[in-house]
Design a protein around this motif. Structure first.
Motif, short mmCIF file in Angstrom:
data_model
loop_
_atom_site.label_atom_id
_atom_site.label_comp_id
_atom_site.label_asym_id
_atom_site.label_seq_id
_atom_site.Cartn_x
_atom_site.Cartn_y
_atom_site.Cartn_z
N ALA A 31 -47.05 48.84 20.76
CA ALA A 31 -47.82 47.94 21.59
C ALA A 31 -48.31 46.72 20.84
O ALA A 31 -48.47 45.65 21.41
N LEU A 32 -48.54 46.85 19.55
CA LEU A 32 -49.17 45.78 18.78
C LEU A 32 -48.39 44.48 18.79
O LEU A 32 -48.97 43.43 18.99
N PRO A 33 -47.07 44.49 18.60
CA PRO A 33 -46.37 43.21 18.57
C PRO A 33 -46.53 42.42 19.86
O PRO A 33 -46.67 41.22 19.84
N LEU A 34 -46.52 43.11 21.02
CA LEU A 34 -46.69 42.41 22.28
C LEU A 34 -48.07 41.78 22.36
O LEU A 34 -48.23 40.63 22.76
N PHE A 35 -49.10 42.52 21.97
CA PHE A 35 -50.47 42.00 22.00
C PHE A 35 -50.62 40.87 21.02
O PHE A 35 -51.19 39.82 21.32
N ALA A 36 -50.07 41.08 19.81
CA ALA A 36 -50.21 40.05 18.78
C ALA A 36 -49.50 38.78 19.18
O ALA A 36 -50.00 37.67 19.00
N GLN A 37 -48.31 38.92 19.81
CA GLN A 37 -47.56 37.75 20.22
C GLN A 37 -48.35 36.96 21.28
O GLN A 37 -48.43 35.75 21.23
N SER A 38 -48.94 37.70 22.23
CA SER A 38 -49.71 37.03 23.27
C SER A 38 -50.92 36.33 22.68
O SER A 38 -51.26 35.22 23.05
N ALA A 39 -51.58 36.99 21.74
CA ALA A 39 -52.80 36.44 21.15
C ALA A 39 -52.51 35.21 20.32
O ALA A 39 -53.35 34.33 20.20
N LYS A 40 -51.31 35.10 19.78
CA LYS A 40 -51.01 34.01 18.86
C LYS A 40 -50.34 32.81 19.54
O LYS A 40 -50.10 31.81 18.88
N LEU A 41 -50.03 32.90 20.82
CA LEU A 41 -49.41 31.76 21.48
C LEU A 41 -50.36 30.56 21.44
O LEU A 41 -51.51 30.67 21.86
N PRO A 42 -49.89 29.42 20.95
CA PRO A 42 -50.78 28.26 20.77
C PRO A 42 -51.31 27.73 22.10
O PRO A 42 -50.61 27.71 23.11
N ARG A 43 -52.56 27.28 22.07
CA ARG A 43 -53.17 26.60 23.21
C ARG A 43 -52.79 25.12 23.13
O ARG A 43 -52.98 24.49 22.09
N LEU A 44 -52.28 24.59 24.24
CA LEU A 44 -51.70 23.25 24.21
C LEU A 44 -52.46 22.27 25.10
O LEU A 44 -52.92 22.61 26.19
N VAL A 45 -52.53 21.02 24.62
CA VAL A 45 -52.93 19.87 25.44
C VAL A 45 -51.78 18.88 25.40
O VAL A 45 -51.28 18.55 24.32
N THR A 46 -51.34 18.41 26.55
CA THR A 46 -50.24 17.44 26.61
C THR A 46 -50.77 16.10 27.11
O THR A 46 -51.55 16.04 28.07
N VAL A 47 -50.33 15.04 26.44
CA VAL A 47 -50.77 13.69 26.79
C VAL A 47 -49.53 12.87 27.14
O VAL A 47 -49.00 12.14 26.32
N SER A 48 -49.04 13.05 28.36
CA SER A 48 -47.86 12.38 28.89
C SER A 48 -47.32 13.26 30.00
O SER A 48 -47.11 14.47 29.80
N GLY A 49 -47.09 12.66 31.16
CA GLY A 49 -46.57 13.44 32.27
C GLY A 49 -45.23 14.07 31.96
O GLY A 49 -44.96 15.21 32.37
N ALA A 50 -44.37 13.34 31.23
CA ALA A 50 -43.05 13.88 30.90
C ALA A 50 -43.15 15.06 29.94
O ALA A 50 -42.40 16.04 30.06
N ILE A 51 -44.07 15.00 29.00
CA ILE A 51 -44.26 16.11 28.06
C ILE A 51 -44.76 17.35 28.81
O ILE A 51 -44.32 18.47 28.56
N THR A 52 -45.65 17.13 29.75
CA THR A 52 -46.14 18.25 30.57
C THR A 52 -44.98 18.88 31.35
O THR A 52 -44.90 20.11 31.47
#
Length: 299
Positions: A31-52
């Motif tokens: 179970a740990l790899p799934l939890f760890a993978q979810s916890a480590k996904l970066p939080r993103l801010v996008t500045v451009s409609g195309a990038i979003t």
């Protein structure tokens, strides 16, 4: 005869405890790899409609914690927390969302704000906006890196490259004179026309047209003299410009336009501003559609 109960030996007790611990450890390891993978996904801010758009195309929208006000597609992007207009960002607004990474173009700013956010430990990906197909590729690659989805980004890029090659081959095989196209930016009371080194200039060329305005870079006010000398066959503008004018009929009432061949034929083509000028993953479709409209206007 009484029933005989035998107490387990110490060795048996130890064996059962060891088996229970081993079973628990095995479950935790799975179970740990799934939890760890979810916890480590970066939080993103996008500045451009195309990038979003790229974030959504990669299925990473769950990582978005903020977008700028040009992020209007897909519709779900409109409901994301907004950090303001891409050229008027604030360090406080960006940092309040606690992003791990901010993805922007070199048209975003002010630069001092991005420097402040960077010094606070936030990773910033800045993509050069040069209105080429390479810009789209760089956006896909940057989002893949920032979102920890590089494999998905490679797959998306391969698909988009194939779409782009197909569209450009079709446009290259088209016969006949290339139409002279004038792009009008009119989201306010003072319309402007696009010269060279603009997104509009590039998309006109990609779609098999010729920019009717040349000899200058960027945008200039739309004047009667400029309209008469440019003599465009087709007027290209955004649907937002038409809405700002109050409709197509009101748009054609501008006296400058009456001096053009396009006015006599009422040759007007509109596209959504983000689709037309955003240089995002929908660019192949946008250029293909624009080319068909150029061809129809020439008929």
């Amino acid at each position: 005869m009484s029933e005989l109960h035998l107490d387990p030996t110490p060795c048996a007790v130890h064996r059962r405890k060891a088996l229970r611990l081993l079973s628990a450890a095995s479950f935790g390891a799975a179970a740990l790899p799934l939890f760890a993978q979810s916890a480590k996904l970066p939080r993103l801010v996008t500045v451009s409609g195309a990038i979003t758009e790229v974030v959504y195309a990669l299925g990473a929208e769950g990582q978005l914690v903020g977008t700028d006000t040009t992020s209007l597609y897909p519709a779900a992007a409109r409901g994301t927390p907004k950090v303001g207009y891409m050229r008027q960002l604030s360090a406080e607004g960006l940092l309040s969302l606690k992003p791990d990474a901010i993805i922007a173009t070199n048209e975003s700013g002010p630069a001092v704000v991005l420097d402040q956010v960077r010094s606070a430990g936030v990773k910033i990906e800045v993509i050069e906006a040069d209105h080429t197909w390479g810009e789209v590729q760089r956006k896909v690659q940057a989002v893949g890196r920032a979102a920890a989805r590089e494999a998905q980004a490679r797959e998306l890029q391969a698909r988009l490259d194939a779409e782009w090659a197909q569209v450009q081959q079709r446009i290259g095989a088209a016969k006949g004179r290339k139409p002279k196209v004038l792009f009008v930016l009119s989201h306010s009371a003072s319309p402007q026309v696009s010269g060279e080194k603009t997104a509009a200039h590039s998309v006109i060329g990609f779609a098999g047209g010729v920019n009717a305005m040349s000899g200058f870079q960027g945008y200039r006010p739309m004047t009667a003299e400029a309209m008469a000398s440019a003599a465009p066959d087709v007027i290209l503008t955004s649907t937002q410009s038409i809405e700002a004018h109050g409709g197509v009929d009101r748009f054609w009432q501008r006296p400058e336009l009456a001096l053009t061949p396009a006015y006599r034929k009422r040759a007007l083509i509109t596209q959504d501003a983000l689709l037309l000028l955003g240089f995002g993953p929908r660019l192949p479709a946008a250029i293909g559609e624009l080319h068909e409209k150029f061809q129809a206007a020439q008929a």
